[in-house]
Design a protein around this motif. Sequence first.
Motif, PDB file in Angstrom:
ATOM      1  N   ARG A 194       1.514  14.009   1.639  1.00 18.01           N
ATOM      2  CA  ARG A 194       1.807  12.626   1.614  1.00 18.01           C
ATOM      3  C   ARG A 194       3.470  12.515   1.328  1.00 18.01           C
ATOM      4  O   ARG A 194       3.651  11.354   1.308  1.00 18.01           O
ATOM      5  N   LEU A 195       4.061  13.441   0.742  1.00 19.16           N
ATOM      6  CA  LEU A 195       5.255  13.038   0.173  1.00 19.16           C
ATOM      7  C   LEU A 195       6.332  12.898   1.602  1.00 19.16           C
ATOM      8  O   LEU A 195       7.808  12.389   1.341  1.00 19.16           O
ATOM      9  N   TYR A 196       5.950  13.636   2.566  1.00 18.26           N
ATOM     10  CA  TYR A 196       6.650  13.798   3.848  1.00 18.26           C
ATOM     11  C   TYR A 196       6.402  12.768   4.959  1.00 18.26           C
ATOM     12  O   TYR A 196       6.999  12.982   6.190  1.00 18.26           O
ATOM     13  N   GLU A 197       5.700  11.763   4.571  1.00 18.40           N
ATOM     14  CA  GLU A 197       5.166  10.674   5.816  1.00 18.40           C
ATOM     15  C   GLU A 197       4.862   9.474   5.115  1.00 18.40           C
ATOM     16  O   GLU A 197       4.705   9.424   3.921  1.00 18.40           O
ATOM     17  N   ASP A 198       4.916   8.413   5.961  1.00 15.24           N
ATOM     18  CA  ASP A 198       4.706   7.135   5.578  1.00 15.24           C
ATOM     19  C   ASP A 198       3.369   6.998   5.283  1.00 15.24           C
ATOM     20  O   ASP A 198       2.361   7.544   5.880  1.00 15.24           O
ATOM     21  N   SER A 199       2.909   6.227   3.959  1.00 14.27           N
ATOM     22  CA  SER A 199       1.450   6.189   3.588  1.00 14.27           C
ATOM     23  C   SER A 199       1.432   4.712   2.740  1.00 14.27           C
ATOM     24  O   SER A 199       2.335   4.176   2.489  1.00 14.27           O
ATOM     25  N   LEU A 200       0.273   4.437   2.414  1.00 11.39           N
ATOM     26  CA  LEU A 200      -0.338   2.989   1.843  1.00 11.39           C
ATOM     27  C   LEU A 200       0.488   3.213   0.442  1.00 11.39           C
ATOM     28  O   LEU A 200       0.909   2.153   0.013  1.00 11.39           O
ATOM     29  N   TRP A 201       0.198   4.193  -0.346  1.00 10.81           N
ATOM     30  CA  TRP A 201       0.723   4.101  -1.460  1.00 10.81           C
ATOM     31  C   TRP A 201       2.222   3.948  -1.846  1.00 10.81           C
ATOM     32  O   TRP A 201       2.661   3.721  -2.723  1.00 10.81           O
ATOM     33  N   LEU A 202       2.834   4.762  -0.506  1.00  9.02           N
ATOM     34  CA  LEU A 202       4.437   4.582  -0.760  1.00  9.02           C
ATOM     35  C   LEU A 202       4.822   3.249  -0.327  1.00  9.02           C
ATOM     36  O   LEU A 202       5.719   2.794  -0.708  1.00  9.02           O
ATOM     37  N   ARG A 203       4.073   2.522   0.618  1.00  7.80           N
ATOM     38  CA  ARG A 203       4.418   1.220   0.940  1.00  7.80           C
ATOM     39  C   ARG A 203       4.282   0.477  -0.369  1.00  7.80           C
ATOM     40  O   ARG A 203       4.994  -0.475  -0.617  1.00  7.80           O
ATOM     41  N   ASP A 204       3.134   0.423  -1.099  1.00  9.37           N
ATOM     42  CA  ASP A 204       2.919  -0.228  -2.505  1.00  9.37           C
ATOM     43  C   ASP A 204       3.970  -0.227  -3.297  1.00  9.37           C
ATOM     44  O   ASP A 204       4.733  -0.744  -3.804  1.00  9.37           O
TER      45      ASP A 204
END
Length: 162
Positions: free
Chosen positions: A145-155
């Motif tokens: 999850r640290l190496y791809e775009d995800s919902l928590w990262l957008r938040d």
Amino acid sequence: MLQTSNYSLVLSIQLTLLAYDLFVNSFSELLRGAPVIQLVLFIIQDVAILFNVIIILLMMFNTYVFQVGLVSLLLERFRLLLMFSSLYLTLSVCIHCWVMNLRWMKSNSFVWTDGLQALFVFQRTAAVLYYYFYKRTAEYLGDPRLYEDSLWLRDAFARARQ
């Protein structure tokens, strides 16, 4: 992105360096009769700690979180590791210099000053915390999850922009 085969290699290198560090911390006192060998082991140990810090930093720089500019999120999450790494490296260099200074000419005598004993306890305590936080961080940086775009990262990015 960090591939599984690359992560396995990097993790094995990190754990090997940690194992060497643990080995030197555990058995370097047995070599006090051979100060040159002990000096070489200490130098390699300090370089291994430095390499471990560089490897962790490179892994952090490789994450998508870093690439989108959320450096503060990474620093917040890995603050303890960075603090204990620098503390442990500093204490290790200090104790190595002090031990070699005291024992270089009197290698067969048992020399333990009160200050050296206190520094020894602080360095070994910092070592345990460093091992724990380093291993935890190295395993956490393997999370895809640290190496791809995800919902928590957008938040997190939206919160950082406000």
